[in-house]
Design a protein around this motif. Sequence first.
Motif, PDB file in Angstrom:
ATOM      1  N   ASP A  34       4.701 -11.049   0.404  1.00 43.34           N
ATOM      2  CA  ASP A  34       5.913 -11.652  -0.303  1.00 43.34           C
ATOM      3  C   ASP A  34       7.079 -10.987  -1.007  1.00 43.34           C
ATOM      4  OD1 ASP A  34       5.044 -14.125   0.870  1.00 43.34           O
ATOM      5  OD2 ASP A  34       3.692 -14.400  -0.819  1.00 43.34           O
ATOM      6  N   ARG A  35       6.509  -9.762  -1.721  1.00 43.89           N
ATOM      7  CA  ARG A  35       7.101  -8.208  -2.756  1.00 43.89           C
ATOM      8  C   ARG A  35       8.261  -8.056  -1.614  1.00 43.89           C
ATOM      9  NH1 ARG A  35      10.086  -6.733  -5.355  1.00 43.89           N
ATOM     10  NH2 ARG A  35       9.285  -5.942  -7.386  1.00 43.89           N
ATOM     11  N   PHE A  36       7.459  -7.313  -0.729  1.00 42.66           N
ATOM     12  CA  PHE A  36       7.846  -5.888   0.237  1.00 42.66           C
ATOM     13  C   PHE A  36       8.620  -5.945   1.284  1.00 42.66           C
ATOM     14  CE2 PHE A  36       4.857  -4.410  -3.815  1.00 42.66           C
ATOM     15  CZ  PHE A  36       6.723  -3.483  -4.302  1.00 42.66           C
ATOM     16  N   GLY A  37       7.283  -6.755   2.309  1.00 42.06           N
ATOM     17  CA  GLY A  37       7.204  -6.819   3.959  1.00 42.06           C
ATOM     18  C   GLY A  37       6.533  -6.238   4.829  1.00 42.06           C
ATOM     19  N   ARG A  38       5.869  -5.274   4.231  1.00 39.80           N
ATOM     20  CA  ARG A  38       6.021  -3.778   4.985  1.00 39.80           C
ATOM     21  C   ARG A  38       5.035  -2.722   3.372  1.00 39.80           C
ATOM     22  NH1 ARG A  38      10.520  -0.825   2.871  1.00 39.80           N
ATOM     23  NH2 ARG A  38      10.447   1.077   2.205  1.00 39.80           N
ATOM     24  N   LEU A  39       4.675  -2.451   4.338  1.00 38.57           N
ATOM     25  CA  LEU A  39       3.687  -0.736   3.484  1.00 38.57           C
ATOM     26  C   LEU A  39       3.513  -0.134   4.390  1.00 38.57           C
ATOM     27  CD1 LEU A  39       2.188  -0.652   0.769  1.00 38.57           C
ATOM     28  CD2 LEU A  39      -0.123  -1.245   3.383  1.00 38.57           C
ATOM     29  N   ASP A  40       4.368   1.201   3.810  1.00 38.13           N
ATOM     30  CA  ASP A  40       3.965   2.715   4.696  1.00 38.13           C
ATOM     31  C   ASP A  40       2.891   3.642   4.441  1.00 38.13           C
ATOM     32  OD1 ASP A  40       6.899   2.684   4.812  1.00 38.13           O
ATOM     33  OD2 ASP A  40       7.375   1.912   3.014  1.00 38.13           O
ATOM     34  N   VAL A  41       2.451   3.428   2.860  1.00 38.91           N
ATOM     35  CA  VAL A  41       1.217   3.754   2.119  1.00 38.91           C
ATOM     36  C   VAL A  41       0.088   3.410   1.941  1.00 38.91           C
ATOM     37  CG1 VAL A  41       0.188   6.158   1.201  1.00 38.91           C
ATOM     38  CG2 VAL A  41       3.291   5.939   2.098  1.00 38.91           C
ATOM     39  N   LEU A  42      -0.450   3.690   2.489  1.00 40.60           N
ATOM     40  CA  LEU A  42      -2.556   2.810   1.961  1.00 40.60           C
ATOM     41  C   LEU A  42      -3.115   3.866   2.081  1.00 40.60           C
ATOM     42  CD1 LEU A  42      -4.391   0.684   1.627  1.00 40.60           C
ATOM     43  CD2 LEU A  42      -4.664  -0.065   4.556  1.00 40.60           C
ATOM     44  N   VAL A  43      -3.915   4.336   0.685  1.00 46.21           N
ATOM     45  CA  VAL A  43      -5.009   5.103  -0.271  1.00 46.21           C
ATOM     46  C   VAL A  43      -6.085   3.748  -0.235  1.00 46.21           C
ATOM     47  CG1 VAL A  43      -5.578   6.612  -1.584  1.00 46.21           C
ATOM     48  CG2 VAL A  43      -2.868   6.668  -0.743  1.00 46.21           C
ATOM     49  N   ASN A  44      -7.192   4.231   0.464  1.00 46.54           N
ATOM     50  CA  ASN A  44      -8.070   3.857   0.234  1.00 46.54           C
ATOM     51  C   ASN A  44      -9.065   4.510  -0.515  1.00 46.54           C
ATOM     52  OD1 ASN A  44      -8.104   1.018   2.065  1.00 46.54           O
ATOM     53  ND2 ASN A  44      -7.798   2.043   3.871  1.00 46.54           N
ATOM     54  N   ASN A  45      -8.909   4.321  -1.409  1.00 50.84           N
ATOM     55  CA  ASN A  45      -9.135   5.394  -2.801  1.00 50.84           C
ATOM     56  C   ASN A  45     -10.339   4.614  -3.432  1.00 50.84           C
ATOM     57  OD1 ASN A  45      -9.738   6.691  -5.225  1.00 50.84           O
ATOM     58  ND2 ASN A  45      -9.056   5.513  -6.304  1.00 50.84           N
ATOM     59  N   ALA A  46     -11.122   3.217  -3.833  1.00 47.12           N
ATOM     60  CA  ALA A  46     -11.950   2.236  -4.486  1.00 47.12           C
ATOM     61  C   ALA A  46     -13.649   2.981  -3.588  1.00 47.12           C
ATOM     62  CB  ALA A  46     -12.045   0.932  -4.272  1.00 47.12           C
ATOM     63  N   GLY A  47     -14.711   3.162  -4.234  1.00 44.45           N
ATOM     64  CA  GLY A  47     -15.401   4.033  -3.681  1.00 44.45           C
ATOM     65  C   GLY A  47     -16.383   3.818  -5.282  1.00 44.45           C
TER      66      GLY A  47
ATOM     67  N   SER B 292       5.923  -0.769   9.361  1.00 44.64           N
ATOM     68  CA  SER B 292       6.832   0.756   8.713  1.00 44.64           C
ATOM     69  C   SER B 292       7.431   1.663   9.699  1.00 44.64           C
ATOM     70  CB  SER B 292       5.347   1.331   7.328  1.00 44.64           C
ATOM     71  OG  SER B 292       6.230   2.761   7.115  1.00 44.64           O
ATOM     72  N   PRO B 293       8.723   2.386   9.748  1.00 45.76           N
ATOM     73  CA  PRO B 293       8.459   3.719  10.282  1.00 45.76           C
ATOM     74  C   PRO B 293       7.770   4.362  10.479  1.00 45.76           C
ATOM     75  CG  PRO B 293       9.991   3.737   8.957  1.00 45.76           C
ATOM     76  CD  PRO B 293       8.948   2.243   8.755  1.00 45.76           C
ATOM     77  N   ALA B 294       7.386   4.605   9.666  1.00 45.97           N
ATOM     78  CA  ALA B 294       6.160   5.890   9.706  1.00 45.97           C
ATOM     79  C   ALA B 294       4.951   6.159   8.943  1.00 45.97           C
ATOM     80  CB  ALA B 294       7.096   7.269   8.998  1.00 45.97           C
ATOM     81  N   ALA B 295       3.896   5.163   9.232  1.00 49.02           N
ATOM     82  CA  ALA B 295       2.626   4.311   8.413  1.00 49.02           C
ATOM     83  C   ALA B 295       1.900   5.598   7.766  1.00 49.02           C
ATOM     84  CB  ALA B 295       2.030   3.424   8.531  1.00 49.02           C
ATOM     85  N   ARG B 296       1.043   6.036   6.543  1.00 50.82           N
ATOM     86  CA  ARG B 296       0.021   6.873   6.175  1.00 50.82           C
ATOM     87  C   ARG B 296      -1.461   6.067   6.365  1.00 50.82           C
ATOM     88  NH1 ARG B 296       3.082   8.135   9.677  1.00 50.82           N
ATOM     89  NH2 ARG B 296       4.318  10.427   9.395  1.00 50.82           N
TER      90      ARG B 296
ATOM     91  N   LEU C  69      -4.514   4.115  16.627  1.00 53.88           N
ATOM     92  CA  LEU C  69      -2.950   3.559  16.456  1.00 53.88           C
ATOM     93  C   LEU C  69      -2.322   4.809  16.369  1.00 53.88           C
ATOM     94  CD1 LEU C  69      -4.249   2.453  12.744  1.00 53.88           C
ATOM     95  CD2 LEU C  69      -3.236   1.241  14.476  1.00 53.88           C
ATOM     96  N   SER C  70      -2.552   6.054  16.975  1.00 56.00           N
ATOM     97  CA  SER C  70      -1.981   7.178  17.645  1.00 56.00           C
ATOM     98  C   SER C  70      -1.182   6.528  18.015  1.00 56.00           C
ATOM     99  CB  SER C  70      -2.565   8.531  17.782  1.00 56.00           C
ATOM    100  OG  SER C  70      -3.064   8.226  19.166  1.00 56.00           O
ATOM    101  N   SER C  71      -0.920   5.360  19.665  1.00 55.09           N
ATOM    102  CA  SER C  71       0.658   5.711  19.600  1.00 55.09           C
ATOM    103  C   SER C  71       1.339   4.782  19.424  1.00 55.09           C
ATOM    104  CB  SER C  71      -0.427   4.862  21.364  1.00 55.09           C
ATOM    105  OG  SER C  71      -1.021   3.579  20.911  1.00 55.09           O
ATOM    106  N   GLU C  72       1.177   4.136  17.446  1.00 51.55           N
ATOM    107  CA  GLU C  72       1.587   3.413  17.383  1.00 51.55           C
ATOM    108  C   GLU C  72       2.712   4.647  16.389  1.00 51.55           C
ATOM    109  OE1 GLU C  72       0.789  -0.572  15.818  1.00 51.55           O
ATOM    110  OE2 GLU C  72      -1.120  -0.335  16.721  1.00 51.55           O
ATOM    111  N   GLY C  73       2.127   5.919  15.875  1.00 48.68           N
ATOM    112  CA  GLY C  73       3.006   6.504  14.729  1.00 48.68           C
ATOM    113  C   GLY C  73       2.148   6.494  13.211  1.00 48.68           C
ATOM    114  N   ILE C  74       1.525   5.807  13.382  1.00 47.68           N
ATOM    115  CA  ILE C  74       0.198   5.891  12.478  1.00 47.68           C
ATOM    116  C   ILE C  74      -1.036   6.761  12.220  1.00 47.68           C
ATOM    117  CG2 ILE C  74      -1.473   3.993  10.223  1.00 47.68           C
ATOM    118  CD1 ILE C  74       0.257   1.938  12.249  1.00 47.68           C
ATOM    119  N   LEU C  75      -0.460   7.803  11.320  1.00 46.18           N
ATOM    120  CA  LEU C  75      -1.250   8.631  10.480  1.00 46.18           C
ATOM    121  C   LEU C  75      -2.379   8.337  10.008  1.00 46.18           C
ATOM    122  CD1 LEU C  75       1.888  11.295  10.582  1.00 46.18           C
ATOM    123  CD2 LEU C  75      -0.285  10.627  12.794  1.00 46.18           C
TER     124      LEU C  75
END
Length: 237
Positions: free
Chosen positions: A70-83, A125-129, A178-184
């Motif tokens: 709702d707020r942004f409509g996309r996400l470019d970077v996800l950092v899974n840090n919780a542990g 995202s055009p270049a998600a990480r 996800l490599s074929s989608e350009g998501i690293l």
Amino acid sequence: MTNIALVTGANKGIGREIAAGLVELGTTVVIGARDEQRGKEAAAELGVESVVLDVTDAGSVRAAAGRLTDRFGRLDVLVNNAGISGGWEQAPSTVDPALVRAVFDVNFFGVLTVTNAMLPLLRRSPAARIVNVSSKGGSLTAQSDPDDPLHRSSPVSAAYVPSKAALNSLTVQYARELSSEGILVNLACPGFVATDLNGFRGTRTTEQGAAIVLRLATLGPDGTTGGFYDDNGRIPW
């Protein structure tokens, strides 16, 4: 276009430093925290937004994904840090299986749950990480080598270390898919950072620990995927 990033477990420690570093790079950051008030307080200090996000609660994760949609409509970077560590007494012969399940629930299944919930946004995202925060402890090579400093100095672990080894394997599979989608998709080892996860025994600062995460979160289009890195480069599996 300003990048949008979500960092889980980011109201303190390495996650907070990652969020701060991304802000310095001009990224719009949302920090995820289990405790709403702590998340809001940290967000106010960092100048970012916060969202209630308990990685072990699928409903909480879905709600967070809905807010980001709702707020942004996309996400470019996800950092899974919780542990979580689960403590220091984890000898396989005596460990409580419930402890092992609890650690895996956060460190492995939490990443799976969050990543899958956020993928529809990342695909916009055009270049998600995606960067999953791991540990050299999850390296089977290091754990099995009597000459490796980690083998000599770290306690035997039936929960934390196997959870990170499993996370490493899962990350490689995401990278393949996800490599074929350009998501690293990569793994970052911050090193032995002084945080409450290790009782502040660590010898590195949160800023030092966040550096490799920030590097992987901002890889260019020719960047690597499916790798495991610390400040010195690739970590052996």
